[in-house]
Write an enzyme that holds these catalytic residues in place. Structure first.
Site, PDB file in Angstrom:
ATOM      1  N   ALA A   1      14.836   7.164  37.217  1.00  0.00           N
ATOM      2  CA  ALA A   1      15.813   7.710  36.591  1.00  0.00           C
ATOM      3  C   ALA A   1      17.256   7.582  37.823  1.00  0.00           C
ATOM      4  O   ALA A   1      18.300   7.094  37.397  1.00  0.00           O
ATOM      5  CB  ALA A   1      15.688   9.121  36.325  1.00  0.00           C
TER       6      ALA A   1
ATOM      7  N   GLN B   1       3.179   1.404  37.886  1.00  0.00           N
ATOM      8  CA  GLN B   1       4.666   1.907  38.928  1.00  0.00           C
ATOM      9  C   GLN B   1       3.690   2.537  40.174  1.00  0.00           C
ATOM     10  O   GLN B   1       4.087   2.417  41.400  1.00  0.00           O
ATOM     11  CB  GLN B   1       5.465   2.975  38.250  1.00  0.00           C
ATOM     12  CG  GLN B   1       6.404   2.372  37.410  1.00  0.00           C
ATOM     13  CD  GLN B   1       5.927   2.476  35.857  1.00  0.00           C
ATOM     14  OE1 GLN B   1       4.770   2.399  35.482  1.00  0.00           O
ATOM     15  NE2 GLN B   1       6.842   2.484  35.002  1.00  0.00           N
TER      16      GLN B   1
ATOM     17  N   ASP C   1      12.811  12.593  34.657  1.00  0.00           N
ATOM     18  CA  ASP C   1      13.802  11.553  33.955  1.00  0.00           C
ATOM     19  C   ASP C   1      14.788  12.500  33.112  1.00  0.00           C
ATOM     20  O   ASP C   1      16.010  12.120  32.849  1.00  0.00           O
ATOM     21  CB  ASP C   1      13.162  10.599  33.020  1.00  0.00           C
ATOM     22  CG  ASP C   1      12.422   9.509  33.646  1.00  0.00           C
ATOM     23  OD1 ASP C   1      11.278   9.756  33.993  1.00  0.00           O
ATOM     24  OD2 ASP C   1      13.083   8.491  34.080  1.00  0.00           O
TER      25      ASP C   1
ATOM     26  N   ASN D   1       9.075  13.178  31.837  1.00  0.00           N
ATOM     27  CA  ASN D   1       8.812  12.331  33.048  1.00  0.00           C
ATOM     28  C   ASN D   1       7.975  11.227  32.538  1.00  0.00           C
ATOM     29  O   ASN D   1       7.291  11.064  31.051  1.00  0.00           O
ATOM     30  CB  ASN D   1       8.136  12.913  34.193  1.00  0.00           C
ATOM     31  CG  ASN D   1       8.100  12.081  35.291  1.00  0.00           C
ATOM     32  OD1 ASN D   1       9.167  11.511  35.576  1.00  0.00           O
ATOM     33  ND2 ASN D   1       6.826  12.150  35.996  1.00  0.00           N
ATOM     34  N   LYS D   2       7.304  10.315  33.295  1.00  0.00           N
ATOM     35  CA  LYS D   2       6.344   9.198  33.162  1.00  0.00           C
ATOM     36  C   LYS D   2       5.123   9.574  32.034  1.00  0.00           C
ATOM     37  O   LYS D   2       4.787  10.686  32.348  1.00  0.00           O
ATOM     38  CB  LYS D   2       5.943   8.502  34.239  1.00  0.00           C
ATOM     39  CG  LYS D   2       4.995   7.149  33.936  1.00  0.00           C
ATOM     40  CD  LYS D   2       5.631   6.293  33.049  1.00  0.00           C
ATOM     41  CE  LYS D   2       7.022   5.593  33.229  1.00  0.00           C
ATOM     42  NZ  LYS D   2       7.721   5.051  32.310  1.00  0.00           N
TER      43      LYS D   2
HETATM   44  O1  MRU Z   1       9.912   3.644  33.214  1.00  0.00           O
HETATM   45  P1  MRU Z   1      10.249   3.959  34.765  1.00  0.00           P
HETATM   46  O2  MRU Z   1       9.630   3.363  35.558  1.00  0.00           O
HETATM   47  O3  MRU Z   1      11.711   4.171  34.870  1.00  0.00           O
HETATM   48  O4  MRU Z   1       9.884   5.520  34.977  1.00  0.00           O
HETATM   49  C1  MRU Z   1      10.289   6.362  36.093  1.00  0.00           C
HETATM   50  C2  MRU Z   1       9.753   7.715  35.997  1.00  0.00           C
HETATM   51  O5  MRU Z   1       8.990   8.408  35.279  1.00  0.00           O
HETATM   52  C3  MRU Z   1       9.950   8.532  37.260  1.00  0.00           C
HETATM   53  O6  MRU Z   1       8.886   9.550  37.631  1.00  0.00           O
HETATM   54  C4  MRU Z   1      11.206   9.140  37.166  1.00  0.00           C
HETATM   55  O7  MRU Z   1      12.393   8.259  36.849  1.00  0.00           O
HETATM   56  C5  MRU Z   1      11.658   9.865  38.392  1.00  0.00           C
HETATM   57  S1  MRU Z   1      12.280   8.933  39.558  1.00  0.00           S
HETATM   58  C6  MRU Z   1      12.803   9.623  41.212  1.00  0.00           C
END
Ligand code: MRU
Length: 345
Positions: A46, A194, A235, A245-246
């Site tokens: 994010a 990730q 996010d 979040n993810k």
């Molecule tokens: O799909 P992504 O890799 O952009 O998802 C990222 C996440 O879900 C992270 O946990 C979130 O962006 C926080 S990053 C500090």
């Protein structure tokens, strides 16, 4: 590790799709390509996509600064629209674009060239502040982390997801720097991995003890007393404290509640959507089925199978023990704490 930075007239992005095998830094000057890089996950996380979009706006101004004021304004509106369409869930993207639009508004009485210079300064400030916020989150979060803590995290909320240092991993880094002998369990984070590709990579590179597990092992680790707390990023946080979040974060929060393990969310205030009442209003990105059916070029599922691939989920605020922001630690009730942080936003 800095996934996004400005160098010699270009925006540099680490191509995160290639990690951990290769660390390639790509150069961008075209806002349309920058939007594509966000959509295609060259850059993700994010805060990092917010910083990237801010530079996208600046590069649009560079491209059109020698046109008439009307043409310039029209081009800037178009650029903001294209960048905002890059991904739907992380609010930092829209937050950064709004901040850049406000900056442009403020400097509209100047020449296009002077306004473009102001936009460059604003993008630099967004990047610098993100780094500062991560460090502050680390300092506040460290107070919640005990000696010898076993910390479980999901996805990558690290240096690679921000301007550097990280949010959830910023807390881990601060605890490590304070000599607390922390150890991290990193969920691999299917389907985009990730956790295994990025979190394991950056912690390992920094010499912070990390053990990789598949997502379905988290509950068992908790049951065996191997997890002292869960720390994840966010996010988008709604005004009542619900957190997107993810995908998989919600399941972890339920597991943590069952095992009476603290569940912490670490995020800068740029991740709070102050106008959104609850998590029900958060748009959840649905990504390509190919991320589920394939790993790289290898097909794991039958041809033509039905697939769902929501990239995020929403964790209800009662499951969250505390939220760690750059302004301090919020405890329930979140609605009041978040409203106080909101000020006039
Ligand atoms: O799909 P992504 O890799 O952009 O998802 C990222 C996440 O879900 C992270 O946990 C979130 O962006 C926080 S990053 C500090």
């Amino acid at each position: 590790m800095h996934p996004v930075y400005y160098k010699e007239g270009t925006l540099k992005l680490i191509d995160q799709r290639l990690l951990p095998e290769e660390e390639i830094h790509l150069a961008y000057t075209d806002y349309r390509k920058i939007a594509e890089a966000i959509t295609d996950m060259v850059v993700r996380g994010a805060p990092a996509i917010g910083v990237t979009a801010a530079y996208g706006i600046y590069f649009a101004a560079e491209e059109f600064k020698n046109t008439s004021p009307d043409a310039f304004e029209q081009a800037m509106t178009e650029a903001a629209t294209v960048l905002a369409a890059a991904r739907p869930t992380a609010v930092n993207l829209f937050w950064a674009i709004e901040r850049m639009k406000k900056c442009l508004e403020k400097h509209r009485h100047l020449t296009n060239v002077a306004a473009t210079q102001a936009l460059k300064k604003e993008a630099d400030a967004i990047l610098r502040e993100d780094l500062e916020m991560c460090r502050a989150i680390g300092q506040h979060g460290n107070q919640l982390i005990p000696q010898n803590a076993q910390i479980l995290t999901h996805c990558n909320a690290g240096a690679l997801a921000t301007a550097g240092y990280g949010t959830a991993l910023g807390v881990v880094r601060a605890a490590h720097e304070a000599g607390k002998n922390v150890h991290v369990y990193a969920d691999e984070t299917r389907p985009f991995l990730q956790g295994s590709r990025l979190t394991a990579y950056e912690l390992h590179a920094d010499g912070i003890p990390v053990t990789l597990i598949t997502d379905n092992m988290a509950g068992w680790m908790m049951k065996q007393g191997k997890v002292d707390c869960v720390v994840v990023g966010a996010d988008r946080i709604a005004a009542n404290g619900d957190v997107a979040n993810k995908i998989g974060t919600f399941s972890l929060a339920v597991l943590a509640k069952y095992h009476e393990i603290p569940f912490y969310v670490a995020a800068p205030t740029s991740t709070i959507d102050f106008k959104l009442k609850t998590g029900d209003g958060i748009v959840i990105e649905e990504r390509s089925p190919r991320e589920v059916t394939h790993i790289g070029e290898i097909q794991l599922a039958p041809e033509g199978i039905n697939v769902r691939n929501p990239a995020f989920d929403v964790t209800d605020h009662p499951l969250i023990t505390a939220m760690i922001t750059e302004k301090g630690v919020l405890k329930p009730p979140y609605q009041q704490g978040i409203a106080k942080l909101g000020g006039n936003r």
